[in-house]
Enzyme design. Structure first.
Site, PDB file in Angstrom:
ATOM      1  N   HIS A 104       7.243 -27.168  22.379  1.00  0.00           N
ATOM      2  CA  HIS A 104       6.466 -27.640  21.131  1.00  0.00           C
ATOM      3  C   HIS A 104       6.345 -26.621  20.206  1.00  0.00           C
ATOM      4  O   HIS A 104       6.558 -26.602  19.192  1.00  0.00           O
ATOM      5  CB  HIS A 104       5.395 -28.552  21.513  1.00  0.00           C
ATOM      6  CG  HIS A 104       4.537 -29.038  20.288  1.00  0.00           C
ATOM      7  ND1 HIS A 104       5.013 -30.234  19.782  1.00  0.00           N
ATOM      8  CD2 HIS A 104       3.424 -28.333  19.634  1.00  0.00           C
ATOM      9  CE1 HIS A 104       3.828 -30.300  18.627  1.00  0.00           C
ATOM     10  NE2 HIS A 104       3.158 -29.422  18.618  1.00  0.00           N
ATOM     11  N   GLU A 105       5.594 -25.515  20.846  1.00  0.00           N
ATOM     12  CA  GLU A 105       5.160 -24.078  20.149  1.00  0.00           C
ATOM     13  C   GLU A 105       6.609 -23.546  19.712  1.00  0.00           C
ATOM     14  O   GLU A 105       6.335 -23.095  18.323  1.00  0.00           O
ATOM     15  CB  GLU A 105       4.354 -23.341  21.315  1.00  0.00           C
ATOM     16  CG  GLU A 105       3.040 -23.975  21.659  1.00  0.00           C
ATOM     17  CD  GLU A 105       2.370 -24.591  20.466  1.00  0.00           C
ATOM     18  OE1 GLU A 105       2.153 -24.026  19.338  1.00  0.00           O
ATOM     19  OE2 GLU A 105       1.792 -25.693  20.770  1.00  0.00           O
ATOM     20  N   HIS A 108       7.461 -25.155  16.262  1.00  0.00           N
ATOM     21  CA  HIS A 108       6.885 -24.475  15.178  1.00  0.00           C
ATOM     22  C   HIS A 108       7.480 -23.378  14.672  1.00  0.00           C
ATOM     23  O   HIS A 108       7.279 -22.858  13.332  1.00  0.00           O
ATOM     24  CB  HIS A 108       5.244 -24.354  15.288  1.00  0.00           C
ATOM     25  CG  HIS A 108       4.389 -25.558  15.678  1.00  0.00           C
ATOM     26  ND1 HIS A 108       4.539 -26.547  14.512  1.00  0.00           N
ATOM     27  CD2 HIS A 108       3.531 -26.113  16.656  1.00  0.00           C
ATOM     28  CE1 HIS A 108       3.632 -27.504  14.927  1.00  0.00           C
ATOM     29  NE2 HIS A 108       2.986 -27.263  16.373  1.00  0.00           N
TER      30      HIS A 108
END
Length: 246
Positions: A104-105, A108
């Site tokens: 998920h990071e 980004h």
């Protein structure tokens, strides 16, 4: 006037209560989902940090460092320092939950690289929102005072309007944050599926549950922020309305 304020307080409190309950439920769901799939290791034996570095390389990103942070579920991407900080519970863990959070990071990071519209907009809003949160209430109060003491209330109304807009930036920020987080989770699922980090259906469904639960916290945050903004507007309209009637 005090009766009206009390009524607004009661009504807004009744509306805010479900939002608070939703926020608590969403937070509990995140922690329970993470706890459940933190016990299930990935078949590939990839750790959160391994997956993060591999996904960065797969996306042709070599200027971002993956570092070990502190705490649990404190994972974040800091574009100013060009680092992805993975919490202690993620960095060295080979669990399905850890890999999902790490991906998920990286989602980004990919958003930043590809110039994702909502990511850029959120980045732009960060300093403006922080600045506006300090000035919103003082400007509204000053505007109301000017409306009471000056022969014309134009200057006071302008200040009140600016204050309301500044206060609303926090709600706008949470609104923009929602698609950013949802998109990062979609990117994470896609990257994990394409690279084979998660190999079994149980692992893939587990990662999806962790990411979906996390998304609910941002939905709850948006609803709560929106309700607080509406309550703030009601207070302001009541105060300025009283001024106009005097």
């Amino acid at each position: 006037m005090f009766t009206d304020l009390y009524l607004i307080y009661i009504i807004s409190g009744i509306i805010i209560l479900p939002c608070i309950i939703l926020s608590v439920w969403a937070s509990t769901k995140v922690h329970s989902a993470y706890a459940a799939f933190d016990k299930i290791p990935t078949s590939s034996d990839w750790t959160g940090s391994d997956a993060a570095r591999m996904l960065l390389e797969k996306n042709g990103i070599y200027d971002i460092n993956v570092v070990k942070g502190k705490g649990k579920l404190t994972d974040h991407f800091d574009p100013r320092k060009s680092i992805v900080s993975l919490s202690e519970s993620t960095y060295n863990s080979n669990s399905v939950a850890a890999v999902a959070v790490a991906a998920h990071e990286i989602g980004h990071v990919v958003q930043k690289k590809k110039g994702y519209l909502f990511y850029n907009l959120r980045t732009l809003l960060v300093p403006i929102t922080n600045f506006g949160s300090y000035l919103a209430l003082p400007l509204v109060i000053l505007g109301v005072i000017l409306g009471l003491t000056m022969a014309t209330s134009s200057a006071g109304n302008i200040l009140v309007f600016v204050g309301v807009c500044l206060y609303g930036l926090s709600t706008l920020f949470t609104l923009v944050t929602l698609p950013v987080e949802l998109n990062a989770s979609r990117r994470a699922k896609k990257m994990l599926a394409e690279t084979g980090v998660l190999q079994t259906e149980q692992e893939k469904k587990g990662a999806e549950k962790v990411l979906s639960a996390a998304a609910m916290t941002y939905v709850a945050a948006l609803l709560t922020s929106l309700v607080y903004f509406i309550r703030f507007l009601l207070y302001v309209f009541l105060l300025t309305g009283r001024n106009r009637n005097k």
